[in-house]
Design an enzyme around this catalytic site. Structure first.
Site, PDB file in Angstrom:
ATOM      1  N   TRP A 171       0.842  -1.150   0.091  1.00 56.74           N
ATOM      2  CA  TRP A 171       0.097   0.084   0.035  1.00 56.74           C
ATOM      3  C   TRP A 171       0.941   1.163  -0.130  1.00 56.74           C
ATOM      4  O   TRP A 171       0.528   2.325  -0.735  1.00 56.74           O
ATOM      5  CB  TRP A 171      -0.768   0.073   1.194  1.00 56.74           C
ATOM      6  CG  TRP A 171      -2.059  -0.996   0.987  1.00 56.74           C
ATOM      7  CD1 TRP A 171      -2.337  -2.196   2.124  1.00 56.74           C
ATOM      8  CD2 TRP A 171      -2.790  -1.364   0.069  1.00 56.74           C
ATOM      9  NE1 TRP A 171      -3.194  -3.102   1.320  1.00 56.74           N
ATOM     10  CE2 TRP A 171      -3.656  -2.616   0.260  1.00 56.74           C
ATOM     11  CE3 TRP A 171      -3.136  -0.482  -1.006  1.00 56.74           C
ATOM     12  CZ2 TRP A 171      -4.501  -2.923  -0.516  1.00 56.74           C
ATOM     13  CZ3 TRP A 171      -4.121  -0.935  -1.994  1.00 56.74           C
ATOM     14  CH2 TRP A 171      -4.939  -2.237  -1.727  1.00 56.74           C
ATOM     15  N   ASP A 203      -1.668   6.897   6.612  1.00 56.53           N
ATOM     16  CA  ASP A 203      -2.534   5.783   6.200  1.00 56.53           C
ATOM     17  C   ASP A 203      -2.903   4.672   7.422  1.00 56.53           C
ATOM     18  O   ASP A 203      -2.071   3.782   7.581  1.00 56.53           O
ATOM     19  CB  ASP A 203      -2.057   5.151   5.180  1.00 56.53           C
ATOM     20  CG  ASP A 203      -3.207   4.079   4.457  1.00 56.53           C
ATOM     21  OD1 ASP A 203      -4.074   3.630   4.830  1.00 56.53           O
ATOM     22  OD2 ASP A 203      -2.788   3.621   3.551  1.00 56.53           O
ATOM     23  N   LYS A 246     -12.154  -1.838   6.746  1.00 51.47           N
ATOM     24  CA  LYS A 246     -11.340  -2.703   7.544  1.00 51.47           C
ATOM     25  C   LYS A 246     -11.680  -2.677   8.807  1.00 51.47           C
ATOM     26  O   LYS A 246     -11.983  -3.856   9.435  1.00 51.47           O
ATOM     27  CB  LYS A 246      -9.936  -2.475   7.477  1.00 51.47           C
ATOM     28  CG  LYS A 246      -9.609  -2.355   5.627  1.00 51.47           C
ATOM     29  CD  LYS A 246      -8.314  -3.105   5.336  1.00 51.47           C
ATOM     30  CE  LYS A 246      -8.125  -3.234   3.913  1.00 51.47           C
ATOM     31  NZ  LYS A 246      -7.717  -2.330   3.117  1.00 51.47           N
TER      32      LYS A 246
HETATM   33  C1  LIG Z   1      -6.878  -1.689   1.987  1.00 54.42           C
HETATM   34  C2  LIG Z   1      -6.120  -0.841   2.108  1.00 54.42           C
HETATM   35  C3  LIG Z   1      -6.001   0.408   1.223  1.00 54.42           C
HETATM   36  C4  LIG Z   1      -6.886   0.406  -0.072  1.00 54.42           C
HETATM   37  O1  LIG Z   1      -8.102   0.769   0.230  1.00 54.42           O
HETATM   38  P1  LIG Z   1      -9.118   1.022  -0.896  1.00 54.42           P
HETATM   39  O2  LIG Z   1     -10.246   1.568   0.055  1.00 54.42           O
HETATM   40  O3  LIG Z   1      -9.212  -0.324  -1.425  1.00 54.42           O
HETATM   41  O4  LIG Z   1      -8.647   2.069  -1.827  1.00 54.42           O
HETATM   42  C5  LIG Z   1      -4.982   1.451   1.395  1.00 54.42           C
HETATM   43  N1  LIG Z   1      -4.142   1.330   2.514  1.00 54.42           N
HETATM   44  C6  LIG Z   1      -4.151   0.275   3.465  1.00 54.42           C
HETATM   45  C7  LIG Z   1      -3.145   0.307   4.943  1.00 54.42           C
HETATM   46  C8  LIG Z   1      -5.232  -0.648   3.203  1.00 54.42           C
HETATM   47  O5  LIG Z   1      -5.157  -1.709   4.141  1.00 54.42           O
END
Ligand SMILES: *Cc1c(COP(=O)(O)O)cnc(C)c1O
Length: 356
Positions: A101, A168, A192
């Site tokens: 990511w 993030d 998540k």
């Molecule tokens: C799943 C994830 C993403 C991507 O998320 P989307 O909502 O599918 O764009 C980005 N960063 C992390 C750390 C993730 O776990």
């Protein structure tokens, strides 16, 4: 039989949140309409948005510099929107490359300005976090991924720097008590650990916006979303509502302190089991292991496939590793019960005995 849900995302939600969401689809707050049928500028929805934003500030104990936004486009859109808003084309931002990511975030940022990769753990297949690095003071911000969902590492202490930190937190948001005011921008896809797919949380120190010369597309400009109280255009109404229900649940259960305690208990049980059974092995540097996503392996591929199959047959799903990583990944988000981790560790012991 209710399945044990170890999915990495979209992932498990508290049962009562699901039930409340069902009720709201049928009849929202007893008003005689579904949550899916109401306008986003009605007081019905504006109250939802306001409470959700307020609860984020309260749970994170954010000071008054921060604005809370719920935006479309997933965390991936934030990979782009962050540099579009914060990084001029002649400027440089520092990025940590600790997984899939983070490296996607780097690709997006390099479209807008210069990227300085200050730390990478690619040399060892992302199995650790490189924490010793310097950030040039002229770098515009530092970007980190607090929890590497795919690789199974997590920052347990954050870099000390005067450069604004952008984080993030998609896969460990609201899982622990930390000082959130040390970050200038936090973002997380909801699917998540805080709700349904379709919305992202963006927490932003309002003093960092408006500092670049680039023209920003109005719909991508954080300032416009701040000015519009996060209803610049139609928000994902239902996804925001599910996030609100999850935030209420977190608060009711005891807040981030309690979420952290549960994450520690669940992850300790799982990692202790892995480490006690020679059949399983976790390549992740011990001090960097994630309390949300445990990534581990059985070195014999046939046995590993058998194990994954046994998980499925016993009602444990989402255990297969990410497509590029292989192996086994057990995600232990807030809503996952301790009993689910007990169930999978019992299977691991049984399986190791049979095949050890
Ligand atoms: C799943 C994830 C993403 C991507 O998320 P989307 O909502 O599918 O764009 C980005 N960063 C992390 C750390 C993730 O776990």
């Amino acid at each position: 039989m209710k399945l044990h849900n170890f999915n990495s995302g979209p992932s498990i939600l508290p049962q009562e949140v699901l039930e409340q969401a069902v009720n709201a689809i049928k009849n929202f707050n007893g008003i005689g309409l579904s949550i899916l049928e109401i306008g986003h500028r009605t007081n019905w929805f504006l109250d939802v948005m306001q409470e959700a934003r307020f609860l984020v500030k309260e749970l994170m104990q954010l000071n008054d510099n921060y604005e809370v936004l719920f935006l479309h486009g997933g965390a991936t859109t934030q990979f782009m929107q962050v540099p579009m808003n914060l990084l001029d084309s002649t400027e440089t931002a520092a990025y940590c490359d600790n997984g899939i990511w983070g490296s996607k975030a780097i690709k997006e940022a390099s479209v807008f300005g210069n990227v300085n990769i200050v730390a990478s753990s690619k040399d060892k297949n992302y199995t650790y976090l490189n924490k010793n690095f310097d950030i040039p003071t002229n770098n515009k911000y530092l970007h980190i991924t607090t929890n590497n969902t795919v690789e199974g590492t997590q920052w347990h202490q954050f870099p000390k720097t005067n450069v604004p930190i952008v984080a993030d937190m998609s896969s460990d948001i609201f899982s622990r008590e930390i000082n959130f005011n040390q970050f200038s921008l936090i973002y997380a896809g909801a699917q998540k650990n805080m709700g349904a797919a379709g919305v992202s949380l963006v927490v932003i120190d309002k003093n960092i916006v408006g500092k670049i010369s680039r023209k920003i597309s109005p719909i991508m400009n954080y300032q416009n979303h701040i000015d519009a109280d996060s209803v610049l255009n139609t928000p994902p109404v239902f996804a925001v509502y599910v996030a609100l229900l999850t935030l209420r649940w977190i608060k009711k259960e005891g807040g981030l302190k309690e979420m952290q305690k549960r994450a520690e208990q669940k992850s300790a049980l799982l990692y202790n089991t892995i480490d006690s059974l020679p059949l399983f092995h976790c390549p992740i540097n011990k001090e960097d292991r994630s309390k949300m996503n445990a990534v581990f392996f059985i070195d014999n591929e046939r046995l590993q496939n058998n194990f994954l199959e046994e998980c499925k047959q016993n009602g444990m799903i989402g255990v297969k590793g990410y497509r590029t990583m292989g192996g086994i990944r057990v995600s232990m988000y807030n809503a996952l019960k301790y009993e689910s981790v007990e169930t999978i560790t019992q299977l691991m012991k049984y399986f190791a005995n049979k095949n050890g």
